[in-house]
Scaffold this active site. Structure first.
Site, short mmCIF file in Angstrom:
data_model
loop_
_atom_site.label_atom_id
_atom_site.label_comp_id
_atom_site.label_asym_id
_atom_site.label_seq_id
_atom_site.Cartn_x
_atom_site.Cartn_y
_atom_site.Cartn_z
N LYS A 21 0.85 -1.21 0.00
CA LYS A 21 0.00 0.00 0.00
C LYS A 21 0.88 1.24 0.00
CE LYS A 21 0.84 1.52 4.38
NZ LYS A 21 1.64 2.69 4.69
N GLY A 108 10.63 -2.99 5.22
CA GLY A 108 10.85 -1.82 6.08
C GLY A 108 10.77 -0.51 5.33
N ALA A 109 9.77 -0.40 4.46
CA ALA A 109 9.76 0.73 3.53
C ALA A 109 8.59 1.68 3.73
CB ALA A 109 9.73 0.20 2.10
N GLY A 110 7.65 1.34 4.64
CA GLY A 110 6.43 2.16 4.76
C GLY A 110 5.39 1.75 3.74
N LEU A 111 5.52 0.53 3.19
CA LEU A 111 4.59 0.03 2.17
C LEU A 111 3.69 -1.09 2.72
CD1 LEU A 111 7.11 -0.09 -0.81
CD2 LEU A 111 5.33 1.63 -0.42
N SER A 115 2.76 -6.14 7.13
CA SER A 115 1.35 -6.17 7.55
C SER A 115 0.52 -6.96 6.56
CB SER A 115 0.78 -4.75 7.63
OG SER A 115 1.49 -4.01 8.59
N ASP A 148 -1.84 -1.43 10.51
CA ASP A 148 -2.05 -1.45 9.06
C ASP A 148 -2.64 -2.78 8.55
OD1 ASP A 148 -1.02 1.07 8.74
OD2 ASP A 148 0.96 0.41 8.04
O1 C5P Z 1 0.48 -0.95 15.06
P1 C5P Z 1 1.89 -1.00 14.60
O2 C5P Z 1 2.62 -2.18 15.19
O3 C5P Z 1 2.08 -0.89 13.14
O4 C5P Z 1 2.58 0.30 15.22
C1 C5P Z 1 3.96 0.45 15.32
C2 C5P Z 1 4.26 1.64 16.21
O5 C5P Z 1 3.95 2.86 15.53
C3 C5P Z 1 3.47 1.71 17.49
O6 C5P Z 1 4.10 0.97 18.52
C4 C5P Z 1 3.45 3.19 17.79
O7 C5P Z 1 4.69 3.59 18.35
C5 C5P Z 1 3.38 3.81 16.41
N1 C5P Z 1 1.98 4.10 16.00
C6 C5P Z 1 1.31 5.16 16.57
N2 C5P Z 1 0.02 5.43 16.17
C7 C5P Z 1 -0.58 4.68 15.21
C8 C5P Z 1 0.10 3.61 14.60
C9 C5P Z 1 1.39 3.34 15.02
O8 C5P Z 1 1.83 5.86 17.43
N3 C5P Z 1 -1.82 4.99 14.85
#
Ligand code: C5P
Length: 336
Positions: A21, A108-111, A115, A148
């Site tokens: 994504k 590890g790219a933000g894509l 997830s 995500d």
């Molecule tokens: O949910 P996910 O494991 O992808 O989130 C990784 C980290 O990104 C969380 O531990 C948090 O530090 C940050 N995060 C956040 N707010 C979000 C999504 C992620 O602060 N809505």
């Protein structure tokens, strides 16, 4: 190692596609009581996808294999965590599987590659193990795995609120999002770049955002809802329906990451040199960057135009389309 995609083995194997994504909008609204950030996003699936091949095992083990040795395949991988969550949720610890992961989405790219792999494991193992869990249960389990994961499960073009798990599909035509280009309304083509040496920790990016902008965060649900409504009614969604030109894209984490990452600054500057990009932005917490074009051909032409400059700066490059699909089980005879 057995090649699960070979003609001999694929008939016995369940194959699942896990699309990447990009964020067409990422707005940080405030901080929640659970420590996560309250977000207002528009997420968009791409036709760049990982593939997972799954087979049942009778010894109760969850075995994940990947040709890319840089990817952890232990209990920290979302595929393994998804399998364990399904066993726990259904009280079936004896269920086992071998999962072969063909990685195409940069790591590890933000894509949301990790997830999406987790979402693919939920969908695929639900079928492979005959668990018959419904969509809403899978969405609930997806939210437990990560912010995500719910979006990647259903995919397409969606508004994502809450910490990312509250989804509102954007009803678009089968062809997916469209935008006004030089010759009228066309599908969106994507030129995607990533410096393989760069990485951004998502918790770091949100933490830094809080340091820099925390004093200006919204606090009240009524203010959050006002921002959600302006996104629903705003120029971006109208553009995706092909009603107007794309506005500049907003990613609040880009403003945090760009000053810290030379490769993000260099990459954005290079993408802005392309001919006729409709928009240029970072995806998620980065460091991958993308430019949108009216049609795949223009994205490919921009790749050719910028090829040497991108290579000199050390970027890896992909061209793809926006897609209306989330993770899906691929019939063996549809695999090329
Ligand atoms: O949910 P996910 O494991 O992808 O989130 C990784 C980290 O990104 C969380 O531990 C948090 O530090 C940050 N995060 C956040 N707010 C979000 C999504 C992620 O602060 N809505």
């Amino acid at each position: 190692m057995v090649d699960p995609f070979s003609a001999d083995t694929r008939s016995a194997t369940l194959l699942v596609e896990a699309p990447a994504k990009i964020n067409l909008h990422l707005e940080v609204l405030g901080l929640r009581s659970d420590g996560f950030h309250e977000l207002a996003m528009v997420m968009q699936s791409l036709d760049l996808a990982d593939r997972l091949a799954m087979e049942p095992r009778s010894d109760g083990a969850i075995v994940l294999r990947c040709h890319d040795s840089t990817l952890p395949t232990d209990g920290s991988n979302l595929v393994v965590r998804a399998a364990e969550l399904l066993r726990q949720h259904t009280g079936r610890p004896e269920l086992g599987a071998t999962i072969e992961l063909e990685k195409r989405i940069p790591i590890g790219a933000g894509l949301a590659g990790g997830s999406s792999d987790g979402a693919a494991a939920l969908l695929g193992l639900n079928r492979l193990w005959g668990l018959q869990l419904g969509d809403s249960t899978l969405q609930q389990l997806a939210a437990e795995l990560g912010s995500d994961v719910p979006f990647t499960l259903s995919g397409g073009t969606q508004l994502c609120f809450g910490r990312g798990e509250v989804l509102e599909p954007v009803p678009l035509s089968e062809a997916g999002p469209r935008a006004l280009g030089p010759q009228g309304t066309e599908e969106l083509g994507v030129l995607l770049i990533k410096d393989p040496a760069a990485s951004v920790s998502t918790p770091w990016a949100y933490g830094r955002c809080r340091e820099l902008r925390g004093d200006f965060y919204l606090e009240y649900e009524s203010d959050f809802e006002q921002r959600r409504q302006s996104l629903r009614d705003g120029a971006l969604l109208a553009a995706l329906h092909g009603e107007r030109a794309l506005p500049p894209l907003r990613n609040d984490l880009q403003a945090v990451v760009e000053p810290e990452q030379q490769s993000v600054r260099t990459g954005l500057a290079l993408l802005r040199q392309a001919i006729d990009p409709l928009a240029v932005a970072m995806s998620g917490s980065g460091p991958s960057l993308f430019a949108l074009f009216a049609g795949l051909e223009r994205a490919e032409a921009a790749r050719d135009q910028l090829r040497d400059r991108l290579a000199d700066a050390g970027f890896e490059v992909w061209c793809c389309r926006c897609s209306s699909m989330g993770v899906r089980i691929v019939q063996p005879d549809q695999v090329p």
